[in-house]
Scaffold this active site. Structure first.
Site, PDB file in Angstrom:
ATOM      1  NE  ARG A   1      -4.277  -2.325   2.022  1.00 36.73           N
ATOM      2  CZ  ARG A   1      -4.830  -1.845   2.765  1.00 36.73           C
ATOM      3  NH1 ARG A   1      -5.089  -1.963   3.999  1.00 36.73           N
ATOM      4  NH2 ARG A   1      -5.901  -3.099   2.505  1.00 36.73           N
TER       5      ARG A   1
ATOM      6  CE1 TYR B   1      -1.819  -0.706  -7.994  1.00 40.76           C
ATOM      7  CE2 TYR B   1      -1.366  -2.139  -9.099  1.00 40.76           C
ATOM      8  CZ  TYR B   1      -0.787  -1.206  -8.646  1.00 40.76           C
ATOM      9  OH  TYR B   1       0.443  -0.479  -9.836  1.00 40.76           O
ATOM     10  CD  GLU B   2      -1.635  -4.312  -3.421  1.00 41.43           C
ATOM     11  OE1 GLU B   2      -1.923  -4.880  -2.490  1.00 41.43           O
ATOM     12  OE2 GLU B   2      -0.842  -5.173  -4.417  1.00 41.43           O
ATOM     13  N   GLY B   3      -6.510  -2.158  -2.747  1.00 45.04           N
ATOM     14  CA  GLY B   3      -7.501  -1.563  -1.595  1.00 45.04           C
ATOM     15  C   GLY B   3      -7.772  -0.785  -2.358  1.00 45.04           C
TER      16      GLY B   3
END
Lengths: 596, 596
Positions: free
Chosen positions: B297, B438-440
């Site tokens: 992140r 992406y990655e949350g």
């Protein structure tokens, strides 16, 4: 990825905000009442939902292509355009004298929104043809009108706008294409034009290029530009097609979006000179071009609304279908459709509020256009013309800028799936990006708003609009419902911010142009935001009243909720824009040029 | 379309904001002083400018391709990755025990920015490998570490993160991939994973998949998820490659952007079961995955800064070269380079200020990470860990959201040329769009900020940051220059807005979760904006002092101008966000579900 035209919301705006029954009192528009609007919109919805919308995704994947001077449009486009023409859609707003239906813009704008929601790429062809028709109607000789208008209005031929050259984009003073007068009164045109939308295609028998060029010996700069009709095929005296003209497509662009619409590089005169016909008088080309541009700018604003609506519908559908995670309030046990999550709701509401707000603004502006052009009373015409002229940069600039945010949210609602082209959300994001650029970038719209629309009359038109908004605030306060009061609070603050900025712009445009133009786009954004928010406030008042009368409860409640959301989440942004414009101008140009 | 790494600005942030000399006092980082930073950054710049950046555009046009289970990466990628590995770049931040260089994140983050500016698609491969290394370092057995770490750190093998399944994106509770224990202590893994970045490619000998799966009989939901190493090729006892494992790429996605990075659908176990090795303990997979996620992140946040920097550089170049229209102040006779136009300056300044602000924030956060992990004093570790944890959702969420605006402005500066793919500006716009997903997604980051980082400690960490900001305000006021006072005014207002929101979030998260989460993303945007603005304010103070000492005048003046621009044009947005969050929560969820 289907599309359902928002006929109900369009008719609400047409009836209650644009007040179609007043438009229908204008001579020539007697039949343009609410019933007509409804019948036309329903028919238009049927056509665009059924014929055009299904082509949108596939035509992006397999767009128009170019080979050896010939453009083959995307599968289905040619047939759809034939049906479009046969349905009379190209002539909707054009005079009956040339085969059109002569309907007001108040109705026509909704139809333009639908076709652009269905396919931005497809709808560009008629959009540019509309511009060509406007220019010929205003400035064309009787001979030009007789030769071209009926065929353009019927959709048998299409039109283009040829402004841009490699060195001349926003700056038309740099146009180099030249026109040499011939003994027979025609001209020979030589030059290269780029970014010509539908500059070449296979959807119509002939293409009528409207071309900016300089006649030899003309003054430098924009005062030496003339406008010419340069048809792809010359037209015989009996109206049949003659020889191929010396105007050829040499390539089409590989673009980020609107891929199905061919964007041509056109070469004029490489084989002896393209035959051109002067429109109006020499050296007044820019003036005529602005007629096309103004029509096209409004229409591009509607494109912004259209793509926002399409993106919104697709996002709502996905949010209903996609199941993921438990709601934070525990209202659903286990994973729920993501529309239950507050942030998804925030995104969808933002998309919805922007779209409805800009639609309300554009529809209201359309009614002003109709009155400005057709009302029997000169003062009414003048007032409406002033209002409409003020609206054009807002409809164009604000509706397209918001469409970038809306289509971006549309991808975001889809999560990872949004990034996959097959989903279709990404196409809207790509397609929308041209809207803040063509027909004048947002900065060009903002310059227009600052210079011609605000500074020139010392802020008078702007303040007149503020006064109308103040009236609406009074009505909200008088209504005294929680929603109305919440909206009134934000509307008042936004109007005050607007007035501060208008004072700054009108007061400093001459003395400190860098400071004022540093805030030109923020000023446009503030004003568009305010005007769309104002129209949502008017919509709320109407909805409250109709709700009280028991009319369409679900729709009216939704309108009220959306208007309040607009006020509390979008209109609130005007305060910081005011601060940036009025108090932050110096820091925009403080960095030394060589420090970038 | 070349790229020049902003080494000077990076070193400024590393030296003065992250205070590298303090990092260098931490045992193990003795050599990580400013000289080291400079040497590493200059070498890194050389590699990325010379080797990676030139691949970016071509690899978008001719991206990685898939045929019969095999992915062929874009031309040049394989060779560039070999050079990347040979240069020791993969091991920069990893322990010397496994062949790494053990440098602090304070330096490493700048290198990650450079490789992502050079090519987002290329840099994703090492980014995910970093995550795999982190997870193994933290939770892997000695045997797993011995088998995999050195090869990963050297870049001989690469790593992936296998979380997503068609029905399980943000909601990992829905993961269905299953792992069956085998008598020999290994597991057989069965299932389908999607969106696996570099899930298959030809740049390394082996691919080490880290896979979330459920062991039979595990609890439902996230508490029953375990983490497995599933290598593409099994590894023999002597470290050589053995049999092909039953993990196969069945397709790659057709994406909006980052096209050169293959995004794989992986099928595990279709031919008897993929051999997997448990990482750590059963059912603690999510916890381990969060280690990878947190590292990733932060890195994705840096990707946002990286793509913004690249888009900025390209826009500046175009604005210097493109001649169009006369300046509004008449300072140039005739048409001028568009960088002379105030609105172009506003766009470039916006791009620059966002980029520098987020870089300052990320670099400061990196120093906190280093202290949190390596400082000898437990309290210092704890305080820095708290600060860093608070920063992760901001670095990820805010830096990526701003990159959408910056890359959009990058296209806009180019006008019509920006929409043509050959120009390259559109690629940045397309590439950036994945970063908020992406990655949350941003909403997932915002949930983290609201729940774990704010509500859980009753707003204590948030208020501690506000107190630090207040100190900076005091320094600005004491400095009393016009720029410092202008920034102080905006910083104070933004901090007050933040405190209002923190009070609301901490106070209502339990009682009215819908209201709080309706404002979660606006809260993240407000907070990211504030923290980046705070770091720009700190930068201004340093720049003033160094300017006074006569150090690098042009750079220091530019920093002061950019900080003031940030305050007056970006930081000002916090007020309206506060109003929306605190006073507008109800209207987010007021619309009936069936009314959308």
């Amino acid at each position: 990825m289907s599309y359902i035209a928002p006929v109900k919301d369009m008719l609400f705006a047409i009836e209650h905000l644009a007040q179609i029954e007043q438009v229908a009192q204008i001579p020539g528009f007697e039949d343009a009442n609410l019933d007509t609007a409804q019948a036309v919109l329903e028919e238009c919805a049927k056509f665009n939902e059924g014929v055009v919308a299904p082509l949108n995704w596939e035509s992006d994947k397999n767009p128009s292509s170019f080979q050896a001077g010939v453009v083959t449009t995307a599968a289905g486009f040619k047939d759809a355009f034939r049906q479009y023409a046969e349905g009379g859609w190209q002539g909707l707003q054009h005079p009956a004298d040339f085969g059109g239906q002569g309907l007001p813009k108040t109705i026509g704008a909704a139809c333009i929104e639908m076709s652009n929601s269905a396919s931005l790429s497809f709808a560009l062809c008629p959009l540019l043809t509309d511009g060509a028709i406007e220019a010929l109607l205003t400035a064309g000789s009787d001979a030009l009108k007789a030769t071209y208008l009926e065929k353009l209005v019927s959709g048998q031929w299409t039109g283009t706008m040829n402004l841009t050259e490699p060195q001349a984009g926003s700056d038309l003073a740099l146009v180099r294409t030249r026109a040499e007068p011939q003994p027979d009164g025609t001209y020979k045109v030589f030059g290269t034009k780029i970014f010509i939308t539908y500059g070449e295609h296979d959807m119509a028998e002939n293409i009528v290029h409207l071309v900016l060029a300089r006649v030899q010996g003309a003054p430098e700069g924009v005062k030496g530009i003339s406008l010419f009709v340069v048809p792809k095929f010359l037209v015989n005296a009996d109206g049949t097609l003659g020889a191929r003209n010396d105007a050829h497509c040499v390539s089409i662009e590989h673009k980020l979006g609107i891929k199905a619409s061919p964007t041509a590089v056109l070469q004029f005169g490489d084989h002896g000179g393209a035959v051109g016909y002067l429109v109006g008088e020499e050296n007044r080309g820019l003036e005529y071009m602005f007629i096309m541009m103004n029509a096209a700018r409004y229409a591009v604003g509607v494109q912004g609304i259209a793509i926002a609506e399409r993106a919104y519908q697709q996002a709502v559908q996905y949010a209903r279908d996609r199941v993921q995670s438990r709601p934070v309030d525990g209202s659903v046990a286990g994973s729920a459709a993501i529309i239950h999550h507050p942030d998804v709701r925030r995104m969808l509401m933002t998309m919805r509020a922007y779209t409805e707000g800009c639609r309300a603004m554009a529809t209201t502006a359309a009614a002003a256009y109709d009155a400005a052009h057709h009302h029997p009373d000169a003062q009414v015409r003048k007032d409406n013309a002033t209002f409409y002229e003020f609206m054009v940069p807002l409809v164009k600039g604000y509706s397209t800028e918001m469409s970038l945010e809306v289509t971006s949210l549309g991808v975001q609602v889809h999560g990872g799936m949004g990034f996959i082209e097959e989903t279709g959300a990404a196409q809207h994001y790509r397609d929308a990006k041209i809207l803040t650029i063509y027909e004048g970038t947002t900065a060009i719209q903002a310059n227009d708003l600052v210079g011609r629309k605000t500074a020139r009359d010392g802020g008078q038109s702007a303040r007149a609009i503020a006064a109308q908004i103040e009236k609406t605030e009074g009505e909200l306060t008088a209504s005294a419902t929680p929603a109305a009061l919440a909206v009134a609070k934000r509307l008042q603050a936004a109007r005050q911010a607007f007035l501060d900025v208008v004072g700054f712009v009108a007061g400093s445009a001459k003395a400190d142009p860098n400071a004022v133009y540093a805030g030109s786009v923020p000023y446009l954004m503030l004003t568009g935001n305010l005007v769309a928010g104002w129209q949502m406030a008017r919509a709320l008042l109407v909805a409250q009243e109709l709700l009280h009368k028991g009319q369409d409860e679900a729709f009216m409640r939704a309108k009220i909720a959306t208007a309040q959301f607009y006020a509390e989440h979008i209109l609130v942004k005007t305060g910081s824009l005011r601060d940036s414009i009025v108090e932050g101008a110096a820091s925009v140009t403080a960095l030394a040029l060589d420090a970038f």
